[in-house]
Write a protein that holds these residues in place. Structure first.
Motif, PDB file in Angstrom:
ATOM      1  N   LEU A 109       0.875  -1.342  -0.161  1.00  0.00           N
ATOM      2  CA  LEU A 109       0.066   0.039  -0.071  1.00  0.00           C
ATOM      3  C   LEU A 109       0.898   1.464   0.127  1.00  0.00           C
ATOM      4  O   LEU A 109       0.670   2.311  -0.912  1.00  0.00           O
ATOM      5  N   ALA A 110       1.868   1.308   0.910  1.00  0.00           N
ATOM      6  CA  ALA A 110       2.659   2.642   0.855  1.00  0.00           C
ATOM      7  C   ALA A 110       3.494   2.894  -0.300  1.00  0.00           C
ATOM      8  O   ALA A 110       3.409   3.997  -0.818  1.00  0.00           O
ATOM      9  N   LEU A 111       3.865   1.833  -1.123  1.00  0.00           N
ATOM     10  CA  LEU A 111       4.692   1.968  -2.414  1.00  0.00           C
ATOM     11  C   LEU A 111       3.815   2.346  -3.291  1.00  0.00           C
ATOM     12  O   LEU A 111       4.033   3.020  -4.555  1.00  0.00           O
ATOM     13  N   LEU A 112       2.381   1.787  -3.474  1.00  0.00           N
ATOM     14  CA  LEU A 112       1.419   2.129  -4.288  1.00  0.00           C
ATOM     15  C   LEU A 112       1.089   3.664  -4.199  1.00  0.00           C
ATOM     16  O   LEU A 112       0.850   4.327  -5.309  1.00  0.00           O
ATOM     17  N   ILE A 113       0.999   4.424  -2.788  1.00  0.00           N
ATOM     18  CA  ILE A 113       0.633   5.642  -2.834  1.00  0.00           C
ATOM     19  C   ILE A 113       1.804   6.300  -3.266  1.00  0.00           C
ATOM     20  O   ILE A 113       1.760   7.372  -3.850  1.00  0.00           O
ATOM     21  N   ILE A 129       9.277   2.328 -10.549  1.00  0.00           N
ATOM     22  CA  ILE A 129      10.103   1.512  -9.601  1.00  0.00           C
ATOM     23  C   ILE A 129       9.192   1.264  -8.527  1.00  0.00           C
ATOM     24  O   ILE A 129       8.820   0.043  -8.009  1.00  0.00           O
ATOM     25  N   ALA A 130       8.366   2.384  -7.766  1.00  0.00           N
ATOM     26  CA  ALA A 130       7.393   2.044  -6.585  1.00  0.00           C
ATOM     27  C   ALA A 130       6.461   1.077  -7.110  1.00  0.00           C
ATOM     28  O   ALA A 130       5.952   0.125  -6.123  1.00  0.00           O
ATOM     29  N   SER A 131       5.717   1.216  -8.225  1.00  0.00           N
ATOM     30  CA  SER A 131       4.570   0.325  -8.613  1.00  0.00           C
ATOM     31  C   SER A 131       4.876  -0.929  -9.043  1.00  0.00           C
ATOM     32  O   SER A 131       4.115  -1.827  -8.510  1.00  0.00           O
ATOM     33  N   ALA A 132       6.243  -1.134  -9.475  1.00  0.00           N
ATOM     34  CA  ALA A 132       6.590  -2.543  -9.747  1.00  0.00           C
ATOM     35  C   ALA A 132       7.033  -3.396  -8.389  1.00  0.00           C
ATOM     36  O   ALA A 132       6.516  -4.415  -8.175  1.00  0.00           O
ATOM     37  N   VAL A 133       7.747  -2.551  -7.431  1.00  0.00           N
ATOM     38  CA  VAL A 133       7.988  -3.309  -6.077  1.00  0.00           C
ATOM     39  C   VAL A 133       6.441  -3.453  -5.478  1.00  0.00           C
ATOM     40  O   VAL A 133       6.639  -4.537  -4.693  1.00  0.00           O
ATOM     41  N   SER A 134       5.676  -2.715  -5.523  1.00  0.00           N
ATOM     42  CA  SER A 134       4.240  -2.747  -4.868  1.00  0.00           C
ATOM     43  C   SER A 134       3.631  -4.072  -5.394  1.00  0.00           C
ATOM     44  O   SER A 134       3.004  -4.579  -4.592  1.00  0.00           O
ATOM     45  N   ALA A 136       4.866  -6.828  -6.930  1.00  0.00           N
ATOM     46  CA  ALA A 136       6.009  -7.798  -6.484  1.00  0.00           C
ATOM     47  C   ALA A 136       5.293  -8.352  -4.992  1.00  0.00           C
ATOM     48  O   ALA A 136       5.150  -9.164  -4.808  1.00  0.00           O
ATOM     49  N   SER A 137       5.126  -7.167  -4.151  1.00  0.00           N
ATOM     50  CA  SER A 137       4.759  -7.463  -2.824  1.00  0.00           C
ATOM     51  C   SER A 137       3.523  -8.175  -2.808  1.00  0.00           C
ATOM     52  O   SER A 137       2.994  -9.035  -2.177  1.00  0.00           O
ATOM     53  N   ALA A 138       2.418  -7.538  -3.578  1.00  0.00           N
ATOM     54  CA  ALA A 138       0.956  -8.020  -3.769  1.00  0.00           C
ATOM     55  C   ALA A 138       0.975  -9.262  -4.295  1.00  0.00           C
ATOM     56  O   ALA A 138       0.456 -10.140  -3.635  1.00  0.00           O
ATOM     57  N   HIS A 139       1.802  -9.636  -5.296  1.00  0.00           N
ATOM     58  CA  HIS A 139       1.813 -11.013  -5.796  1.00  0.00           C
ATOM     59  C   HIS A 139       2.423 -12.005  -4.866  1.00  0.00           C
ATOM     60  O   HIS A 139       1.926 -13.362  -4.666  1.00  0.00           O
TER      61      HIS A 139
END
Length: 817
Positions: A109-113, A129-134, A136-139
């Motif tokens: 959620l934090a990286l999505l924001i 970068i932030a959306s891709a890491v977000s 990855a974490s969601a997956h």
């Protein structure tokens, strides 16, 4: 600026590559990178990212700072969980999932924001970068709950991060190494540089607050996930998230002091205590089978401190003030439940804190970058207070004037006093001597009373509060030692003698502090004296001779005195005047008392500082300034009121009259005909230098516009005049005109060789000090008698830095000429 940016992007790319390899190899029987090794590598990269983000933030407050610190905190907790898994600590079914999910949910959620705000503000690289890491974490969360989701999706997202981050990092390094001559397509961020620099210099906004609020989400997620059934239990595997959040919030606390934000720094100091306590409670079942016992008085007091802080923060931002009320409710919920963090009530408040923190992250991030701001009630309460004549807010450049010298940190006294309150009320619950760890006191005492007090002491020292910082550090060591020995199972009859000896040593040191506070103020005298009562109770407890109720009375007295100091420090940092005064010194010494008021401290290396000192002098002020020798006290000679003020503040003796300084002989050019040719040539040859020439008084004085102030300068027969060999001083005289000068110390005392000494000796009598550290010389100027120079004779009133032989040699050369 390119270098920290490149280091940060390379660190993110390297970590993403490691994780991509890890998740691609998951279906295999043996992982390519063992979990322990992966965890250690992630910890190293997290420290590198923290360094890059902070280094970048010192010049520029951008979205890059929030991204770096967020991923750094993420990989810090993530890496420790992998190490625990690799070492076999998480060996039960579902333990690895229960340990990872709370952190993954938070950072998804934090990286999505961060990504959303990045796209809205055209920070495309960072947003990708932030959306891709977000993602990855969601997956990864999905993989843990449903094996139908393959780990290759996680690896694919991390590969995107690796490629994008690597491309831009290489581009920025190339841009840096070729001195901006070569730039890969899309990596030239020069266009944004000017905009960011303008934004970074506008106001003293605390850009580190975003990271602090995200860390609040992290700790709330650990307990909130348990309540919502996302995780099945609370155990040791979730401690890395809590303690990583606590450690990073201590860092955010220090960085908030760097951003001159006392209130948010104090808030993050408070929340870090809760995170360390939560981690302690999850570790607790390792050594004790029974339920932990919570010190209720402590949590009630903690809620009061949060409420007071929320009230003051409302003056800055209404939304931030309301956000703090969630923590007031949290402390009350913990106090109402015997098992504290393990109960549903506090966990329900955790869920509310998670949601509120996510909203606050979005608001702060968006307002940091966007032109159109989300309204947060900034200045609402401030507008109401503007009508009040009793309470007036402190504003402007003087808001964070340091106590002594020039400091880049805000005042940490508020947090120091609050920690004294917390530590004292924590030990009102003595606990079971047979099972000391059963009482959850160690984190309250060691973290609140110890670690945070050490932090407050170090920041206080950076601001020049040497006595207060010494006391804070001494008390911090005492709280840490006592907390670990008394409540950590290290304390027993065999060690009571050694403990008693150590406590007596602390009492001797504290006795010295009590003596010193006689010269500081009355409140600090009672504060240090009350701690002496605490030390006595520790001593009596160590030798098993503690009277019933004495320890409770001692902690209550110290807690109440500390609470008054906390309120006083808060009021004095926000409002003008002394709403809750600390009092005057019990013993007042001659030449002391500079700490009673604050005067401006301006760095001499800045041209704007010299201009400001010039404005003060033109308006009739007196200032301490550096010279080519020692520090001096100056006033504009065309301001008789200022010259008289300098004369009074120094208690100037008649046998040591004030002298006159000019920036060049051009200022005396209109009166050149009133000087003998030999004297004029001698002045021209001798200056600029640390040589003061005592010349006959005459009509030339009128050309300098001294008016009525002339009676305070020199004697009826002569005046000492000099051109200093110091560019700062001569530039100041160019701006102001000739100045009247005297040494910056009460008559009869030693010369002043540091700007801190100016404040210590005359701080309540001067309007500003131009700070330039230690003086280049510790010896004053040489004073030469030139009243009979035409007859070929000169005398010496004082031989200073320039020896007699050198002065006589100058005279001989002038005579030959």
């Amino acid at each position: 600026e390119s270098l920290p940016y490149s280091i940060g992007l390379l660190g993110i790319s390297a970590g993403s590559l490691l994780l991509a390899v890890h998740f691609y190899s998951l279906p295999r029987a043996a992982p390519v990178i063992p979990n322990t090794a992966l965890g250690i590598l992630l910890l190293i990269l997290s420290s590198l990212l923290a360094y890059a983000g902070i280094r970048r933030s010192l010049r520029n407050a951008s979205l890059f700072l929030s991204l770096c610190l967020t991923i750094s905190a993420f990989w810090c907790g993530y890496g420790v969980v992998f190490i625990l898994e690799g070492q076999g600590v998480l060996n039960d079914t579902g333990d690895f999932r229960n340990a990872l999910v709370p952190g993954l949910v938070t950072f998804t959620l934090a990286l999505l924001i961060i990504a959303v705000v990045g796209f809205l503000n055209r920070e495309v690289v960072l947003a990708m970068i932030a959306s891709a890491v977000s993602l990855a974490s969601a997956h990864e969360v999905a993989v843990h709950y449903n094996t139908a989701f393959g780990s290759s999706a996680v690896a694919c997202n991390y590969m995107i991060v690796c490629l994008v981050g690597g491309y831009f990092a290489v581009g920025r390094i190339l841009y840096f190494l070729t001195k901006e001559k070569i730039a890969l397509p899309g990596t030239d961020l020069a266009k944004n540089k000017a905009h960011e620099q303008i934004q970074s210099t506008s106001g003293s906004t605390n850009h580190f607050a975003v990271t602090g609020v995200i860390l609040n989400m992290l700790s709330a997620s650990v307990f909130g996930c348990r309540l919502l059934g996302v995780t099945s239990k609370l155990f040791i595997g979730q401690v890395p998230w809590l303690w990583a959040a606590g450690i990073y919030q201590l860092g955010v606390c220090i960085l908030s002091y760097r951003a001159m934000d006392v209130l948010m720094a104090t808030f993050f100091g408070f929340t870090s205590i809760l995170k360390f306590a939560g981690g302690y409670c999850l570790l607790y079942p390792i050594w004790q089978p029974e339920e932990p016992s919570f010190p209720t008085p402590f949590l009630v007091v903690f809620s009061i401190l949060f409420a007071v802080l929320a009230l003051f923060l409302t003056l800055k931002s209404l939304v931030d003030g309301l956000y703090l009320l969630f923590y007031v409710a949290y402390c009350i919920a913990l106090a109402c439940r015997p098992k504290g963090f393990f109960e549903g009530g506090p966990q329900g408040v955790d869920v509310a804190i998670f949601v509120a923190s996510a909203l606050m992250t979005l608001i702060h991030l968006y307002n940091m970058k966007a032109g159109a701001k989300i309204p947060i009630g900034k200045g609402v309460v401030k507008a109401l207070l503007a009508r009040s004549s009793f309470l007036k807010l402190r504003e402007g450049a003087d808001l964070h004037t340091p106590y002594l010298g020039y400091s880049k940190y805000a005042d940490a006294e508020v947090l120091g006093y609050a920690c004294s309150v917390l530590a004292s009320f924590a030990i009102t619950m003595t606990g079971d001597p047979q099972a000391p760890l059963a009482t959850v006191v160690i984190p309250w005492v060691v973290v609140a009373g110890g670690i945070l007090k050490l932090l407050g002491g170090s920041v206080a020292f950076a601001r020049g509060k040497t006595l207060e910082s010494s006391a804070f550090i001494l008390y911090a060591v005492m709280w840490i030692t006592w907390g670990l020995t008394r409540y950590g199972g290290l304390y027993g009859t065999t060690r009571s003698f050694h403990t008693a000896v150590g406590i007596i040593a602390f009492m001797l040191f504290n006795g010295f502090i009590v003596f010193c506070t006689l010269f500081l103020n009355i409140t600090w005298f009672f504060y240090s004296l009350a701690f002496l009562l605490i030390a006595v109770s520790f001593l009596l407890d160590a030798i098993s001779a503690l009277p019933a109720g004495y320890d409770l009375a001692a902690t209550l007295i110290f807690g109440l005195v500390s609470f008054y100091c906390f309120l006083s420090a808060l009021f004095n940092s926000i409002f003008e005047g002394s709403c809750l005064p600390m009092g005057r010194p019990i013993v007042q010494l001659s030449g002391m008392g500079g700490g009673m008021t604050k005067c401006l401290h301006l760095p001499a290396r800045k041209a704007s500082s010299v201009k400001r000192i010039a404005d003060i002098l033109k308006n009739g002020g007196t200032c301490g300034i550096p010279t080519d020798t020692v520090y001096v006290l100056v006033a504009a000679c065309n301001r008789p009121d200022a010259v008289e003020k300098a004369h009074r503040s120094k208690r100037q003796a008649q046998e040591r009259p004030m002298s006159l300084w000019i920036s060049s002989l051009k200022q005396l050019e209109p009166a050149k005909h009133l000087f003998s040719p030999l004297l004029w040539d001698f002045m021209e040859a001798a200056w600029p230098s640390p040589i003061s020439l005592v010349v006959p008084r005459g009509e030339w004085v009128d050309f300098l516009g001294m008016k009525d102030s002339a009676k305070y300068v020199g004697t009826p027969q002569s005046i000492a005049i000099r051109i200093p060999d110091c560019s700062v001083t001569t530039h100041l005289i160019d701006l102001v005109g000739p100045i009247v000068v005297t040494s910056a110390n009460p008559t009869g005392e030693a010369d002043t060789t540091h700007h801190n000494q100016v404040y210590a000796k005359l701080g309540d009598k001067v309007d500003a000090v131009l700070c330039d550290g230690p003086s280049p010389e510790n010896i004053a100027s040489t004073v030469v008698d030139c009243t009979k120079i035409d007859s070929g004779n000169i005398g010496f009133f004082r031989v200073g830095i320039i020896p007699k032989s050198q002065v006589l040699q100058i005279l001989e050369q002038v005579q030959k000429k």
